[in-house]
Design a protein around this motif. Structure first.
Motif, PDB file in Angstrom:
ATOM      1  N   ILE A   1      11.543 -12.138 -17.397  1.00 15.22           N
ATOM      2  CA  ILE A   1      10.258 -12.846 -17.426  1.00 15.22           C
ATOM      3  C   ILE A   1       9.189 -12.009 -16.747  1.00 15.22           C
ATOM      4  O   ILE A   1       8.067 -11.880 -17.249  1.00 15.22           O
ATOM      5  N   ASP A   2       9.533 -11.389 -15.623  1.00 12.38           N
ATOM      6  CA  ASP A   2       8.574 -10.516 -14.929  1.00 12.38           C
ATOM      7  C   ASP A   2       8.179  -9.338 -15.805  1.00 12.38           C
ATOM      8  O   ASP A   2       7.010  -8.932 -15.821  1.00 12.38           O
ATOM      9  N   ASP A   3       9.144  -8.784 -16.528  1.00 13.97           N
ATOM     10  CA  ASP A   3       8.878  -7.601 -17.360  1.00 13.97           C
ATOM     11  C   ASP A   3       7.823  -7.882 -18.425  1.00 13.97           C
ATOM     12  O   ASP A   3       7.037  -6.993 -18.778  1.00 13.97           O
ATOM     13  N   TYR A   4       7.813  -9.098 -18.971  1.00 13.27           N
ATOM     14  CA  TYR A   4       6.863  -9.435 -20.037  1.00 13.27           C
ATOM     15  C   TYR A   4       5.631 -10.168 -19.511  1.00 13.27           C
ATOM     16  O   TYR A   4       4.820 -10.654 -20.300  1.00 13.27           O
ATOM     17  N   SER A   5       5.495 -10.191 -18.201  1.00 12.65           N
ATOM     18  CA  SER A   5       4.317 -10.783 -17.583  1.00 12.65           C
ATOM     19  C   SER A   5       3.355  -9.698 -17.107  1.00 12.65           C
ATOM     20  O   SER A   5       2.514  -9.931 -16.235  1.00 12.65           O
ATOM     21  N   ASP A   6       3.483  -8.500 -17.674  1.00  8.95           N
ATOM     22  CA  ASP A   6       2.677  -7.362 -17.249  1.00  8.95           C
ATOM     23  C   ASP A   6       1.357  -7.313 -18.020  1.00  8.95           C
ATOM     24  O   ASP A   6       0.966  -8.275 -18.679  1.00  8.95           O
ATOM     25  N   THR A   7       0.676  -6.191 -17.950  1.00 10.09           N
ATOM     26  CA  THR A   7      -0.647  -6.067 -18.568  1.00 10.09           C
ATOM     27  C   THR A   7      -0.607  -5.378 -19.931  1.00 10.09           C
ATOM     28  O   THR A   7      -1.651  -4.993 -20.458  1.00 10.09           O
ATOM     29  N   LYS A   8       0.573  -5.221 -20.502  1.00  3.23           N
ATOM     30  CA  LYS A   8       0.678  -4.678 -21.848  1.00  3.23           C
ATOM     31  C   LYS A   8       0.403  -5.779 -22.871  1.00  3.23           C
ATOM     32  O   LYS A   8       0.514  -6.964 -22.561  1.00  3.23           O
TER      33      LYS A   8
END
Length: 227
Positions: free
Chosen positions: A138-145
């Protein structure tokens, strides 16, 4: 003529190169590109065959949808306003199974080769990742990409060490926060309608999705292009 290695004219990004062929999708007027929709459709036909095979084609009944989506990607503000589309939001593209949602989300960024593209990831793969490594996913896909989550709604509930989690619901809430803070876009494709989305993810997620996405839909009777 000066071109970039990625296949477009640096002085006029609406001129795109596919091998030895040149496609001029619009004309440059100062710093503004005036696009021609029929030329866009012609290019999509060619690029679609290159990407997906000789049987690819666009359908006349989808041309209004193509106009909406093309207007969004090229940021034609007049047409976006006409269709009620906010070019600063992401896209939630819905429609029946096999109608071409994923195909269009893969194709249309090629209209703007000078812009950075989003990454397309099946929602079910994200849940598989959660099941394996847990909340870091979940953290990985909560980035600014910028992402396009494909087939939203077909994924199972995540489970890690015996605890269930509505993984995509949590990610969408995090993506909403990034959108509000930094304007980071998120896109999705889905077979679900608005009621089914709320049933699947709850009102908390659905209310945020109204701000996060432009809802653009295929006709409910759209044919299965994979048959």
């Amino acid at each position: 003529m000066k071109t970039s290695p990625t296949g477009y004219n640096r002085n006029n990004p609406s001129i795109i190169y596919e091998g030895a062929s040149e496609f001029q999708l619009g004309t440059l007027d100062g710093n503004i590109i005036n696009y021609d929709f029929q030329k866009i459709v012609n290019y999509i036909q060619v690029k679609g065959k290159l990407m997906f095979g000789k049987n690819f084609k666009t359908y006349q009944e989808d041309h209004e949808l193509l106009l909406k989506l093309s207007s969004y990607f090229i940021k034609d503000y007049a047409y976006c306003a006409k269709f009620g589309i906010d070019p600063d939001k992401g896209l939630l593209l819905s429609g029946p199974v096999g109608c071409g949602k994923t195909t269009l989300m893969m194709l249309l960024p090629h209209l703007i080769p000078h812009k950075k593209r989003y990454t397309i990831i099946p929602a079910r793969n994200i849940v598989f990742g959660f099941n394996a490594i847990g909340y870091k996913t979940i953290d990985d896909y909560s980035d600014t990409k910028e992402y396009c989550f494909d087939d939203l709604g077909v994924e199972h509930t995540g489970r890690h060490y015996g605890k269930d989690c509505n993984v995509m619901g949590e990610i969408l809430i995090s993506r909403y926060d990034q959108f509000k803070k930094k304007g980071i876009k998120t896109h999705c494709t889905t077979n679900l309608n608005a009621v089914e989305i709320e049933d699947r993810y709850g009102e908390r997620v659905r209310s945020r999705m109204r701000e996060l996405f432009n809802l653009v839909s295929f006709n409910a009777n759209s044919v299965d292009k994979r048959q």
